[in-house]
Design a protein around this motif. Sequence first.
Motif, PDB file in Angstrom:
ATOM      1  N   ALA A 158       0.821  -1.219   0.000  1.00  0.00           N
ATOM      2  CA  ALA A 158       0.000   0.000   0.000  1.00  0.00           C
ATOM      3  C   ALA A 158       0.848   1.260   0.000  1.00  0.00           C
ATOM      4  O   ALA A 158       0.430   2.305  -0.511  1.00  0.00           O
ATOM      5  N   TRP A 188      -1.735   4.880   4.610  1.00  0.00           N
ATOM      6  CA  TRP A 188      -2.595   5.427   5.656  1.00  0.00           C
ATOM      7  C   TRP A 188      -2.389   4.607   6.923  1.00  0.00           C
ATOM      8  O   TRP A 188      -1.739   3.566   6.886  1.00  0.00           O
ATOM      9  N   ALA A 229      -6.946   2.179  -2.358  1.00  0.00           N
ATOM     10  CA  ALA A 229      -7.478   1.174  -1.423  1.00  0.00           C
ATOM     11  C   ALA A 229      -8.582   0.339  -2.070  1.00  0.00           C
ATOM     12  O   ALA A 229      -8.892  -0.756  -1.593  1.00  0.00           O
ATOM     13  N   GLY A 255      -9.693   2.479   4.191  1.00  0.00           N
ATOM     14  CA  GLY A 255      -8.759   1.590   3.489  1.00  0.00           C
ATOM     15  C   GLY A 255      -8.805   0.175   4.024  1.00  0.00           C
ATOM     16  O   GLY A 255      -8.888  -0.801   3.262  1.00  0.00           O
ATOM     17  N   THR A 283     -12.087  -1.652   3.287  1.00  0.00           N
ATOM     18  CA  THR A 283     -12.073  -2.090   1.888  1.00  0.00           C
ATOM     19  C   THR A 283     -11.327  -3.412   1.759  1.00  0.00           C
ATOM     20  O   THR A 283     -11.780  -4.344   1.091  1.00  0.00           O
ATOM     21  N   ARG A 284     -10.167  -3.510   2.416  1.00  0.00           N
ATOM     22  CA  ARG A 284      -9.356  -4.730   2.350  1.00  0.00           C
ATOM     23  C   ARG A 284     -10.099  -5.924   2.957  1.00  0.00           C
ATOM     24  O   ARG A 284      -9.969  -7.039   2.461  1.00  0.00           O
TER      25      ARG A 284
END
Length: 371
Positions: free
Chosen positions: A103, A159, A212, A312, A315-316
């Motif tokens: 990331a 982030w 993300a 973020g 989302t993962r």
Amino acid sequence: MIQKAGQRRFGSYKQEDVVFLLKDLSDVRLEGNTEEREKRIQGGQHYSETLPFEYNPPEHYLQVFWETLAEYKTKVAFCTAVVAEQIYRRKGQNTVLVSLARAGTPIGILMKRYIQFKYRENIPHYSISIIRDRGIDENALNYILKSHPGCNIQFVDGWTGKGAISIELTKSVQDFEEKYGVKLDDSLAVVADPGYCTDLFGTREDFLIPSACLNSTVSGLVSRTVLNDAYIGTNDFHGAKYYQELEEYDVSEQYLEQIASQFTHINEHELEQAIAEIKKAEAVSFKGMKEVLEIKEEFGIETANYVKPGVGETTRVLLRRVPWKILMKDPDSPYVRHIIMLAKERNVEIIPYPNMSYTCCGLIKKVGEAK
């Protein structure tokens, strides 16, 4: 992997943008079904020993990525400039950017491009692996220090969530000093720090950084990093795969170009104002971690590792893990459109949860339990 003449390429980024210090495991089968992988992780296997399957996202989901990129590219560019200015003012021409794969890699490239645009300085940028509970890749760090004697290393990520990687980085840097007698700066530069984990950030707002939304197709076609004793020897860098078969779906360069194109529109007065505000901002407190522990207790979750705060990280959870519930501060927020879509696709309950500093939070399901 260090790119040398005669070697096959690793990753789709331009060589001048980043050097990956990763062992190429592209020919090794490491992927597993999401449910099976989750069971193995929850059964004790470390998440870094295997990989989730990667694929080209469906068209309607890509549409959300392009829409959010169009909407937030100016904000990402501005926040990147804010943090890159702080890095350059602290560390100058002797800076070496070391992004945490994966990331951190596109963010490291954007910081490098900003410094090049603003100061005409072409500073080195490497991408290396750090793994929760297992530390940073010391072989990669030693390679960088040997290649750039006396350099000022600056670690970079996209982030912060609850701060697990910030904590891991501090511990790794302490271990590195004890082992090699070299003291490194453990500060982590990020675009967004909603977890209050660092003093080197572009904003503390929990907004959507569009990268993300996607996996390898926005990260130079590089996988998550791998640390598996079956493939990684004592003197090797940590490993990763290059998903060359996804080349036709790769949007990594377009993502960088769209954001970097906004650097010319940054207002200097607003930039200086933002940097001044950061100097007065609340100190590092890891207050996000406190909220995570409260959520863990409230929902009867056995470990904080199953609570993933921030846009973020949520989302993962929906892309890679087995999600249980999504907590959402404001379901009408523009930052969560893609999350609502993914949650509906995966039949995951969304719970309004206004009293948290994060925009949303993903809760991982305890596999095998009906909840």
